[in-house]
Structures are given as C-alpha cells and as structure tokens.
Motif scaffolding. Structure first.
Motif, PDB file in Angstrom:
ATOM      1  N   SER A  16       0.827  -1.212   0.000  1.00  0.00           N
ATOM      2  CA  SER A  16       0.000   0.000   0.000  1.00  0.00           C
ATOM      3  C   SER A  16       0.856   1.255   0.000  1.00  0.00           C
ATOM      4  CB  SER A  16      -0.946  -0.001   1.202  1.00  0.00           C
ATOM      5  OG  SER A  16      -1.898  -1.028   1.053  1.00  0.00           O
ATOM      6  N   LYS A  17       1.903   1.285   0.813  1.00  0.00           N
ATOM      7  CA  LYS A  17       2.794   2.451   0.816  1.00  0.00           C
ATOM      8  C   LYS A  17       3.411   2.660  -0.572  1.00  0.00           C
ATOM      9  CE  LYS A  17       5.529   1.414   4.267  1.00  0.00           C
ATOM     10  NZ  LYS A  17       6.472   1.408   5.410  1.00  0.00           N
ATOM     11  N   GLN A  18       3.834   1.576  -1.196  1.00  0.00           N
ATOM     12  CA  GLN A  18       4.428   1.671  -2.532  1.00  0.00           C
ATOM     13  C   GLN A  18       3.399   2.193  -3.542  1.00  0.00           C
ATOM     14  OE1 GLN A  18       6.033  -2.001  -4.058  1.00  0.00           O
ATOM     15  NE2 GLN A  18       6.475  -1.123  -6.057  1.00  0.00           N
ATOM     16  N   PHE A  19       2.174   1.681  -3.495  1.00  0.00           N
ATOM     17  CA  PHE A  19       1.118   2.107  -4.413  1.00  0.00           C
ATOM     18  C   PHE A  19       0.834   3.600  -4.253  1.00  0.00           C
ATOM     19  CE2 PHE A  19      -3.311   3.170  -5.148  1.00  0.00           C
ATOM     20  CZ  PHE A  19      -3.531   2.683  -6.425  1.00  0.00           C
ATOM     21  N   TYR A  20       0.623   4.050  -3.034  1.00  0.00           N
ATOM     22  CA  TYR A  20       0.277   5.455  -2.814  1.00  0.00           C
ATOM     23  C   TYR A  20       1.425   6.391  -3.194  1.00  0.00           C
ATOM     24  CZ  TYR A  20      -4.297   4.463  -0.992  1.00  0.00           C
ATOM     25  OH  TYR A  20      -5.604   4.069  -0.904  1.00  0.00           O
ATOM     26  N   TYR A  21       2.653   5.920  -3.059  1.00  0.00           N
ATOM     27  CA  TYR A  21       3.787   6.733  -3.491  1.00  0.00           C
ATOM     28  C   TYR A  21       3.910   6.734  -5.014  1.00  0.00           C
ATOM     29  CZ  TYR A  21       8.418   8.550  -4.274  1.00  0.00           C
ATOM     30  OH  TYR A  21       9.462   9.292  -4.736  1.00  0.00           O
ATOM     31  N   LYS A  82      -1.282  10.307 -18.507  1.00  0.00           N
ATOM     32  CA  LYS A  82      -0.158   9.654 -19.185  1.00  0.00           C
ATOM     33  C   LYS A  82       0.627   8.786 -18.203  1.00  0.00           C
ATOM     34  CE  LYS A  82       0.467  13.225 -22.681  1.00  0.00           C
ATOM     35  NZ  LYS A  82       1.274  14.373 -23.093  1.00  0.00           N
ATOM     36  N   LYS A  83       0.873   9.326 -17.011  1.00  0.00           N
ATOM     37  CA  LYS A  83       1.630   8.598 -15.994  1.00  0.00           C
ATOM     38  C   LYS A  83       0.910   7.311 -15.598  1.00  0.00           C
ATOM     39  CE  LYS A  83       2.775   8.885 -11.104  1.00  0.00           C
ATOM     40  NZ  LYS A  83       2.759   9.726  -9.912  1.00  0.00           N
ATOM     41  N   ILE A  84      -0.367   7.428 -15.272  1.00  0.00           N
ATOM     42  CA  ILE A  84      -1.096   6.250 -14.779  1.00  0.00           C
ATOM     43  C   ILE A  84      -1.251   5.196 -15.871  1.00  0.00           C
ATOM     44  CG2 ILE A  84      -3.460   7.041 -15.164  1.00  0.00           C
ATOM     45  CD1 ILE A  84      -4.102   5.865 -12.367  1.00  0.00           C
ATOM     46  N   ASN A  85      -1.329   5.632 -17.117  1.00  0.00           N
ATOM     47  CA  ASN A  85      -1.434   4.682 -18.224  1.00  0.00           C
ATOM     48  C   ASN A  85      -0.155   3.859 -18.393  1.00  0.00           C
ATOM     49  OD1 ASN A  85      -4.075   5.287 -18.901  1.00  0.00           O
ATOM     50  ND2 ASN A  85      -3.505   6.807 -20.424  1.00  0.00           N
ATOM     51  N   ASN A  86       0.949   4.348 -17.833  1.00  0.00           N
ATOM     52  CA  ASN A  86       2.220   3.637 -17.916  1.00  0.00           C
ATOM     53  C   ASN A  86       2.504   2.767 -16.701  1.00  0.00           C
ATOM     54  OD1 ASN A  86       3.032   4.537 -20.493  1.00  0.00           O
ATOM     55  ND2 ASN A  86       3.646   6.508 -19.612  1.00  0.00           N
ATOM     56  N   ILE A  87       1.576   2.741 -15.749  1.00  0.00           N
ATOM     57  CA  ILE A  87       1.753   1.917 -14.553  1.00  0.00           C
ATOM     58  C   ILE A  87       0.974   0.628 -14.751  1.00  0.00           C
ATOM     59  CG2 ILE A  87       1.363   1.741 -12.069  1.00  0.00           C
ATOM     60  CD1 ILE A  87       1.621   4.797 -11.928  1.00  0.00           C
ATOM     61  N   GLU A  88       1.672  -0.485 -14.683  1.00  0.00           N
ATOM     62  CA  GLU A  88       1.011  -1.777 -14.873  1.00  0.00           C
ATOM     63  C   GLU A  88       0.222  -2.169 -13.634  1.00  0.00           C
ATOM     64  OE1 GLU A  88       3.046  -5.007 -16.631  1.00  0.00           O
ATOM     65  OE2 GLU A  88       4.381  -3.703 -17.780  1.00  0.00           O
ATOM     66  N   GLY A  89      -0.878  -2.862 -13.860  1.00  0.00           N
ATOM     67  CA  GLY A  89      -1.642  -3.428 -12.756  1.00  0.00           C
ATOM     68  C   GLY A  89      -2.693  -2.510 -12.157  1.00  0.00           C
ATOM     69  N   ILE A  90      -2.925  -1.333 -12.748  1.00  0.00           N
ATOM     70  CA  ILE A  90      -3.975  -0.457 -12.222  1.00  0.00           C
ATOM     71  C   ILE A  90      -5.322  -1.111 -12.507  1.00  0.00           C
ATOM     72  CG2 ILE A  90      -5.117   1.788 -12.435  1.00  0.00           C
ATOM     73  CD1 ILE A  90      -2.441   2.014 -11.050  1.00  0.00           C
ATOM     74  N   ASN A  91      -6.125  -1.237 -11.480  1.00  0.00           N
ATOM     75  CA  ASN A  91      -7.452  -1.826 -11.586  1.00  0.00           C
ATOM     76  C   ASN A  91      -8.463  -0.673 -11.614  1.00  0.00           C
ATOM     77  OD1 ASN A  91      -9.761  -3.359 -11.433  1.00  0.00           O
ATOM     78  ND2 ASN A  91      -9.328  -4.204  -9.412  1.00  0.00           N
ATOM     79  N   ARG A 107     -11.243   7.024 -11.971  1.00  0.00           N
ATOM     80  CA  ARG A 107     -11.369   6.293 -10.706  1.00  0.00           C
ATOM     81  C   ARG A 107     -10.734   4.920 -10.872  1.00  0.00           C
ATOM     82  NH1 ARG A 107     -16.330   9.094 -10.968  1.00  0.00           N
ATOM     83  NH2 ARG A 107     -16.660  10.431  -9.161  1.00  0.00           N
ATOM     84  N   PHE A 108     -10.023   4.509  -9.819  1.00  0.00           N
ATOM     85  CA  PHE A 108      -9.367   3.205  -9.828  1.00  0.00           C
ATOM     86  C   PHE A 108      -9.283   2.721  -8.399  1.00  0.00           C
ATOM     87  CE2 PHE A 108      -6.370   6.703 -10.098  1.00  0.00           C
ATOM     88  CZ  PHE A 108      -5.524   6.496  -9.027  1.00  0.00           C
ATOM     89  N   TYR A 109      -8.927   1.463  -8.244  1.00  0.00           N
ATOM     90  CA  TYR A 109      -8.821   0.859  -6.916  1.00  0.00           C
ATOM     91  C   TYR A 109      -7.386   0.850  -6.430  1.00  0.00           C
ATOM     92  CZ  TYR A 109     -13.493  -1.076  -7.815  1.00  0.00           C
ATOM     93  OH  TYR A 109     -14.819  -1.237  -8.113  1.00  0.00           O
ATOM     94  N   ASP A 110      -7.224   0.967  -5.121  1.00  0.00           N
ATOM     95  CA  ASP A 110      -5.919   0.712  -4.521  1.00  0.00           C
ATOM     96  C   ASP A 110      -5.799  -0.809  -4.354  1.00  0.00           C
ATOM     97  OD1 ASP A 110      -7.162  -0.100  -2.123  1.00  0.00           O
ATOM     98  OD2 ASP A 110      -6.218   1.457  -0.908  1.00  0.00           O
TER      99      ASP A 110
END
Length: 155
Positions: A16-21, A82-91, A107-110
């Motif tokens: 979770s810390k890694q995701f939020y960062y 653009k940034k979020i589109n380059n992060i794998e695994g975003i639900n 909107r996406f899930y943590d």
C-alpha cells in the motif's frame, strides 16, 4: 471536536505504501509499522491490528464495497493520465470521463479495492474552457455555475 484524518485498512502495508507513493506521490510522514500517516493526512492501518482494535473477526471485514472513495485533484491532469497509463496493474473503476460540468476524472482501486478518484482541479477546468475560446459567461453556462464563481477561479 476536530476531525483529523481518514484511515483506511490495508492487507499489506508495504504494498500500500508503494502504491500510494508510485501512483499518487504520497510520502510517509510517520511510520509506526502497523499504522502509517501519508502526506495529505491519509492514515493506513494494517488489517490485523484493526481487527484487534475493534475486537472483530477476519470474516467481519470486507474490502471492495464501492461505497466510499479518497478524492484527489490534479492540476496537470493530462500528464497524470499519461503517468497512470504507464503503470502496470492499475485496476480501474472506470477510465477517464468528463462530468457534465466539464471536470475530467478517473477512478481506480488501490490494492485493497478502496476507490481512488483523481479529478482535474476545477480551476484548471475553468482555464481550459477559457483557453478553448469560451467567454467567462459561456464558461459559467457550460459548467452550470455563476459568473462570479468563474471569476473567483481566476483570482
């Protein structure tokens, strides 16, 4: 009485810390191991510790209820997308949409299925409409707000 912060329960603190960062740029302000406060005032609590605090069993906690969200605003919304589109695994709850008043959101899930909404800063929405050629009055009509509100966004 003073409200201090929202606290969300997480099953894996490090993840979770890694995701939020990585996704939102939130940094750890205080880390007590089972309880962590991030910039912006969000607190994370481990599920096991939370269960002990509230004296409940594991089966009494469920993730992914779709009944609340953490809301963020971003000035540079296009670059965030653009940034979020380059992060794998975003639900995703949903990809980018534009609300009737013109604000773009995603909107996406943590990792524990808490909903995260990132919206375009409303001042940037006003500026985007004005830069597209709309007048202050037309922007107010487009956004369904008063002319005074649009002007206040420009101050």
């Amino acid at each position: 009485m003073k409200f201090l912060s929202p606290m969300i329960i997480v099953s894996n603190m490090e993840k979770s810390k890694q995701f939020y960062y990585e996704v939102l740029g939130l940094e750890v302000v205080v880390d007590f191991g089972a309880n962590v406060t991030l910039t912006g005032g969000i607190a994370l609590q481990t599920k096991d510790t939370w269960l002990a605090f509230i004296q409940k069993q594991d089966s009494e906690i469920s993730f992914g209820g779709n009944v609340t969200e953490l809301y963020f605003e971003e000035d540079d919304f296009d670059n965030f997308i653009k940034k979020i589109n380059n992060i794998e695994g975003i639900n995703y709850v949903h990809t980018m949409v534009e609300h009737s008043w013109g604000q773009r959101v995603i909107r996406f899930y943590d990792p524990d299925k808490h909903i995260i909404e990132v919206g375009e800063n409303i001042i940037m929405v006003v500026k985007r409409f004005l830069n597209s050629g709309l007048s202050i009055e037309e922007t107010a009509i487009r956004m369904d707000v008063s002319v005074d509100y649009v002007k206040s966004c420009l101050e």
